[in-house]
Write a protein that holds these residues in place. Structure first.
Motif, PDB file in Angstrom:
ATOM      1  N   SER A   1       0.820  -1.217   0.000  1.00  0.00           N
ATOM      2  CA  SER A   1       0.000   0.000   0.000  1.00  0.00           C
ATOM      3  C   SER A   1       0.851   1.262   0.000  1.00  0.00           C
ATOM      4  CB  SER A   1      -0.929   0.005   1.221  1.00  0.00           C
ATOM      5  OG  SER A   1      -0.177   0.014   2.433  1.00  0.00           O
ATOM      6  N   GLN A   2       2.123   1.138   0.386  1.00  0.00           N
ATOM      7  CA  GLN A   2       3.024   2.283   0.411  1.00  0.00           C
ATOM      8  C   GLN A   2       4.242   1.991  -0.453  1.00  0.00           C
ATOM      9  OE1 GLN A   2       2.374   5.151   1.928  1.00  0.00           O
ATOM     10  NE2 GLN A   2       0.504   4.481   2.946  1.00  0.00           N
ATOM     11  N   ALA A   3       4.854   3.046  -0.942  1.00  0.00           N
ATOM     12  CA  ALA A   3       6.098   2.876  -1.686  1.00  0.00           C
ATOM     13  C   ALA A   3       7.176   2.313  -0.767  1.00  0.00           C
ATOM     14  CB  ALA A   3       6.545   4.214  -2.268  1.00  0.00           C
ATOM     15  N   ALA A   4       8.140   1.633  -1.332  1.00  0.00           N
ATOM     16  CA  ALA A   4       9.229   1.045  -0.538  1.00  0.00           C
ATOM     17  C   ALA A   4      10.530   1.118  -1.326  1.00  0.00           C
ATOM     18  CB  ALA A   4       8.918  -0.404  -0.177  1.00  0.00           C
ATOM     19  N   GLN A   5      11.577   1.492  -0.643  1.00  0.00           N
ATOM     20  CA  GLN A   5      12.913   1.453  -1.230  1.00  0.00           C
ATOM     21  C   GLN A   5      13.618   0.236  -0.642  1.00  0.00           C
ATOM     22  OE1 GLN A   5      14.273   5.516  -0.467  1.00  0.00           O
ATOM     23  NE2 GLN A   5      13.880   5.965  -2.618  1.00  0.00           N
ATOM     24  N   THR A   6      13.792  -0.739  -1.485  1.00  0.00           N
ATOM     25  CA  THR A   6      14.164  -2.083  -1.051  1.00  0.00           C
ATOM     26  C   THR A   6      15.614  -2.385  -1.407  1.00  0.00           C
ATOM     27  OG1 THR A   6      11.877  -2.804  -1.362  1.00  0.00           O
ATOM     28  CG2 THR A   6      13.569  -4.520  -1.278  1.00  0.00           C
ATOM     29  N   LEU A   7      16.322  -2.966  -0.464  1.00  0.00           N
ATOM     30  CA  LEU A   7      17.716  -3.346  -0.664  1.00  0.00           C
ATOM     31  C   LEU A   7      17.833  -4.864  -0.640  1.00  0.00           C
ATOM     32  CD1 LEU A   7      20.724  -2.467  -0.884  1.00  0.00           C
ATOM     33  CD2 LEU A   7      20.821  -2.622   1.606  1.00  0.00           C
ATOM     34  N   ILE A   8      18.486  -5.423  -1.649  1.00  0.00           N
ATOM     35  CA  ILE A   8      18.713  -6.864  -1.742  1.00  0.00           C
ATOM     36  C   ILE A   8      20.216  -7.109  -1.729  1.00  0.00           C
ATOM     37  CG2 ILE A   8      18.456  -8.908  -3.212  1.00  0.00           C
ATOM     38  CD1 ILE A   8      15.933  -7.506  -4.360  1.00  0.00           C
ATOM     39  N   VAL A   9      20.664  -7.963  -0.831  1.00  0.00           N
ATOM     40  CA  VAL A   9      22.075  -8.328  -0.737  1.00  0.00           C
ATOM     41  C   VAL A   9      22.161  -9.848  -0.824  1.00  0.00           C
ATOM     42  CG1 VAL A   9      24.178  -8.256   0.638  1.00  0.00           C
ATOM     43  CG2 VAL A   9      22.591  -6.310   0.690  1.00  0.00           C
ATOM     44  N   ASP A  10      22.720 -10.342  -1.917  1.00  0.00           N
ATOM     45  CA  ASP A  10      22.862 -11.778  -2.134  1.00  0.00           C
ATOM     46  C   ASP A  10      24.334 -12.144  -2.029  1.00  0.00           C
ATOM     47  OD1 ASP A  10      22.284 -14.375  -2.653  1.00  0.00           O
ATOM     48  OD2 ASP A  10      21.926 -14.106  -4.802  1.00  0.00           O
ATOM     49  N   LEU A  11      24.721 -12.708  -0.899  1.00  0.00           N
ATOM     50  CA  LEU A  11      26.107 -13.100  -0.677  1.00  0.00           C
ATOM     51  C   LEU A  11      26.447 -14.329  -1.516  1.00  0.00           C
ATOM     52  CD1 LEU A  11      26.244 -12.676   3.203  1.00  0.00           C
ATOM     53  CD2 LEU A  11      27.204 -11.148   1.482  1.00  0.00           C
ATOM     54  N   LEU A  12      27.630 -14.318  -2.100  1.00  0.00           N
ATOM     55  CA  LEU A  12      28.058 -15.414  -2.958  1.00  0.00           C
ATOM     56  C   LEU A  12      28.784 -16.482  -2.154  1.00  0.00           C
ATOM     57  CD1 LEU A  12      29.595 -13.366  -5.916  1.00  0.00           C
ATOM     58  CD2 LEU A  12      27.296 -14.332  -5.778  1.00  0.00           C
TER      59      LEU A  12
ATOM     60  N   ASP B   1      32.984  -8.587  -5.281  1.00  0.00           N
ATOM     61  CA  ASP B   1      33.668  -9.883  -5.265  1.00  0.00           C
ATOM     62  C   ASP B   1      32.884 -10.930  -4.485  1.00  0.00           C
ATOM     63  OD1 ASP B   1      35.725  -8.844  -6.723  1.00  0.00           O
ATOM     64  OD2 ASP B   1      37.021  -8.454  -5.004  1.00  0.00           O
ATOM     65  N   ASP B   2      32.163 -10.478  -3.457  1.00  0.00           N
ATOM     66  CA  ASP B   2      31.523 -11.447  -2.565  1.00  0.00           C
ATOM     67  C   ASP B   2      30.007 -11.339  -2.522  1.00  0.00           C
ATOM     68  OD1 ASP B   2      31.364  -9.016  -1.277  1.00  0.00           O
ATOM     69  OD2 ASP B   2      31.719  -9.843   0.718  1.00  0.00           O
ATOM     70  N   ARG B   3      29.404 -10.453  -3.354  1.00  0.00           N
ATOM     71  CA  ARG B   3      27.951 -10.305  -3.276  1.00  0.00           C
ATOM     72  C   ARG B   3      27.394  -9.570  -4.483  1.00  0.00           C
ATOM     73  NH1 ARG B   3      27.802  -7.141   2.175  1.00  0.00           N
ATOM     74  NH2 ARG B   3      29.635  -8.463   2.407  1.00  0.00           N
ATOM     75  N   PHE B   4      26.103  -9.797  -4.685  1.00  0.00           N
ATOM     76  CA  PHE B   4      25.317  -9.023  -5.644  1.00  0.00           C
ATOM     77  C   PHE B   4      24.389  -8.119  -4.845  1.00  0.00           C
ATOM     78  CE2 PHE B   4      21.107  -8.760  -7.715  1.00  0.00           C
ATOM     79  CZ  PHE B   4      21.444  -8.022  -8.835  1.00  0.00           C
ATOM     80  N   VAL B   5      24.367  -6.830  -5.188  1.00  0.00           N
ATOM     81  CA  VAL B   5      23.566  -5.849  -4.474  1.00  0.00           C
ATOM     82  C   VAL B   5      22.628  -5.165  -5.451  1.00  0.00           C
ATOM     83  CG1 VAL B   5      23.613  -3.763  -3.033  1.00  0.00           C
ATOM     84  CG2 VAL B   5      25.447  -5.461  -2.828  1.00  0.00           C
ATOM     85  N   ALA B   6      21.383  -4.996  -5.052  1.00  0.00           N
ATOM     86  CA  ALA B   6      20.423  -4.284  -5.895  1.00  0.00           C
ATOM     87  C   ALA B   6      19.511  -3.443  -5.017  1.00  0.00           C
ATOM     88  CB  ALA B   6      19.595  -5.265  -6.720  1.00  0.00           C
ATOM     89  N   ALA B   7      19.173  -2.263  -5.505  1.00  0.00           N
ATOM     90  CA  ALA B   7      18.204  -1.393  -4.841  1.00  0.00           C
ATOM     91  C   ALA B   7      17.014  -1.225  -5.767  1.00  0.00           C
ATOM     92  CB  ALA B   7      18.835  -0.039  -4.518  1.00  0.00           C
TER      93      ALA B   7
ATOM     94  N   THR C   1      29.576 -23.414   1.590  1.00  0.00           N
ATOM     95  CA  THR C   1      28.276 -22.991   2.101  1.00  0.00           C
ATOM     96  C   THR C   1      27.747 -21.874   1.218  1.00  0.00           C
ATOM     97  OG1 THR C   1      28.799 -23.579   4.389  1.00  0.00           O
ATOM     98  CG2 THR C   1      27.087 -21.914   4.058  1.00  0.00           C
ATOM     99  N   TYR C   2      26.468 -21.945   0.887  1.00  0.00           N
ATOM    100  CA  TYR C   2      25.834 -20.896   0.088  1.00  0.00           C
ATOM    101  C   TYR C   2      25.104 -19.968   1.071  1.00  0.00           C
ATOM    102  CZ  TYR C   2      24.082 -19.075  -4.372  1.00  0.00           C
ATOM    103  OH  TYR C   2      23.845 -18.307  -5.475  1.00  0.00           O
ATOM    104  N   PRO C   3      25.645 -18.763   1.322  1.00  0.00           N
ATOM    105  CA  PRO C   3      25.048 -17.880   2.343  1.00  0.00           C
ATOM    106  C   PRO C   3      23.622 -17.489   1.992  1.00  0.00           C
ATOM    107  CG  PRO C   3      27.240 -17.120   1.690  1.00  0.00           C
ATOM    108  CD  PRO C   3      26.838 -18.162   0.710  1.00  0.00           C
ATOM    109  N   ALA C   4      22.904 -17.021   2.995  1.00  0.00           N
ATOM    110  CA  ALA C   4      21.524 -16.591   2.792  1.00  0.00           C
ATOM    111  C   ALA C   4      21.473 -15.269   2.031  1.00  0.00           C
ATOM    112  CB  ALA C   4      20.830 -16.429   4.146  1.00  0.00           C
ATOM    113  N   LEU C   5      20.426 -15.110   1.260  1.00  0.00           N
ATOM    114  CA  LEU C   5      20.110 -13.825   0.636  1.00  0.00           C
ATOM    115  C   LEU C   5      19.273 -13.024   1.628  1.00  0.00           C
ATOM    116  CD1 LEU C   5      18.771 -13.144  -2.918  1.00  0.00           C
ATOM    117  CD2 LEU C   5      17.472 -12.361  -0.966  1.00  0.00           C
ATOM    118  N   VAL C   6      19.574 -11.739   1.761  1.00  0.00           N
ATOM    119  CA  VAL C   6      18.876 -10.881   2.720  1.00  0.00           C
ATOM    120  C   VAL C   6      18.232  -9.727   1.982  1.00  0.00           C
ATOM    121  CG1 VAL C   6      19.124  -9.406   4.756  1.00  0.00           C
ATOM    122  CG2 VAL C   6      20.490 -11.499   4.550  1.00  0.00           C
ATOM    123  N   ILE C   7      16.998  -9.401   2.355  1.00  0.00           N
ATOM    124  CA  ILE C   7      16.271  -8.286   1.754  1.00  0.00           C
ATOM    125  C   ILE C   7      15.658  -7.456   2.866  1.00  0.00           C
ATOM    126  CG2 ILE C   7      14.204  -9.729   1.500  1.00  0.00           C
ATOM    127  CD1 ILE C   7      13.492  -8.090  -0.974  1.00  0.00           C
TER     128      ILE C   7
END
Length: 400
Positions: free
Chosen positions: A294-305, A341-347, A372-378
């Protein structure tokens, strides 16, 4: 995070100018032209018509920065105070107007503005955080940072510090705005308290100190209690934190966001990560859904490799024919992406009503071994307690 080609955001423009001025005052090498350009832009901005309440926090901040730079129009500042102070939607904006008036020696108006800013105020309305990237914790910390510089406010700062401590204790995560202003609030609190405290630890003699007192002890049965007593005449605040290593891998979690990460071969078939080989190419597809759109959101995604993967490209249409990935669903346009080198980041700048999003990027397996495949965090960048994560996985890469 944002794009260098996106629209200007006046509140952030004022914040950046404020940062540059503070940095120069602390002896950092900041080019004069950068400050002059920012101040000139803000000067033009406050002269424009701003009738929407959502615009007023940026105008208030701009007036403060201009006053700090000695470039404001005092008559314009007074007019803004007299006509708009009651309409300002946050205590922070009111404190910035008060601080601007203080810069010019208008003590009567400044005192009245501080009176309104130092009150608890109404809770922030839903969605207002995207006007000035704040929260009640950030606002209280910033009000303290501004108000502590005025000697007339010293007796009322204890209540603000209490509100900050209460909200900070309840916050499992903090945004970058909260962290920045909490740091300045801590400095202001030290100044407001006189910079020293006198405390006694256990049965020990009282000692007067200008630095924080840190006590560390292990948890568990048989550990005796430890007491600290304030032996001075000024207030002392304490904070308790617990740190540790999880006993087991953390499971997937959803607190406002549900997110999945799937890995495919370049032809769109599912990849078996237990049978990967060096030099293999994979497409990582991230899909997410937010509970409240219902509201706008500025979202950060950090996917550790995992240690074996390196990003080949963060944009699947570049470097290879787009038809190679025709099996991909429609991808969400990101405001910003970064391949480290260690992650993919997207906003992502998710507008009202946008609930689902999909991203993809390409990686290559470069190192053989078991990983180990680290967790993706949003998370919502300005409401970090709205977040989610995937479970931790495993990866096996055989030598080529």
């Amino acid at each position: 995070m944002g794009s260098d080609s996106g629209d200007t955001v006046p509140w952030l423009d004022a914040y950046a100018a404020d940062f540059l001025i503070r940095a120069k005052e602390h002896g950092k090498n900041v080019p004069d032209y950068a400050i002059k350009s920012a101040v000139a832009w803000l000067h033009d901005y406050v002269r424009q018509d701003h009738n929407e309440i959502a615009e007023l926090p940026a105008v208030a901040y701009a007036h403060y920065v201009l006053a700090r730079a000695k470039s404001d129009d005092l008559d314009g500042l007074r007019y803004f105070n007299d006509t708009q102070l009651a309409r300002l939607p946050t205590q922070l904006a009111k404190a910035q107007v008060a601080a601007a008036l203080t810069q010019y020696g208008d003590t009567a108006r400044a005192a009245a503005a501080y009176d309104t800013a130092l009150e608890p105020g109404a809770p922030r309305r839903a969605g207002i955080r995207y006007v000035d990237y704040g929260s009640e914790l950030r606002d209280n910390a910033a009000v303290l940072a501004f108000a502590a510089a005025n000697p007339g406010n010293r007796t009322r700062l204890t209540a603000i510090i209490d509100r900050i401590a209460e909200r900070f204790t309840r916050a499992a995560r903090t945004s970058t705005q909260e962290q920045a202003w909490l740091l300045m609030a801590a400095e202001a609190a030290t100044q407001a308290a006189g910079g020293e405290m006198t405390v006694a630890v256990g049965d020990g003699a009282p000692t007067t100190r200008a630095e924080p007192l840190y006590l560390r002890r292990a948890l568990g049965s048989g550990i005796p209690d430890q007491s600290v007593t304030n032996r001075g005449s000024t207030a002392v605040w304490r904070a308790v934190s617990i740190t540790g290593i999880p006993a087991a891998e953390l499971p997937a979690e959803s607190k406002g966001y549900t997110v999945t990460r799937n890995v495919y071969r370049p032809d769109g078939t599912n990849a078996d990560l237990s049978k990967a080989r060096q030099t293999d190419l994979f497409v990582v597809v991230i899909k997410g859904t937010r509970t409240d759109a219902s509201q706008a959101a500025q979202t950060l995604i950090v996917d550790l490799l995992p240690a074996s993967f390196e990003i080949e490209t963060a944009t699947v249409s570049k470097g290879r024919s787009t038809t190679d990935y025709s099996w991909l669903p429609e991808l969400t346009e990101a405001t910003y992406t970064e391949e480290r080198d260690d992650r993919f980041v997207a906003a992502l700048d998710l507008k009202d009503g946008i609930k689902d999003f999909t991203l993809a990027y390409v990686v290559r397996a470069v190192t053989a071994g078991q990983f180990t495949y680290p967790a993706l965090v949003i998370e919502d960048m300005y409401d970090p307690e709205t977040n989610g994560r995937t479970a931790i996985g495993k990866l096996s890469v055989a030598p080529r």
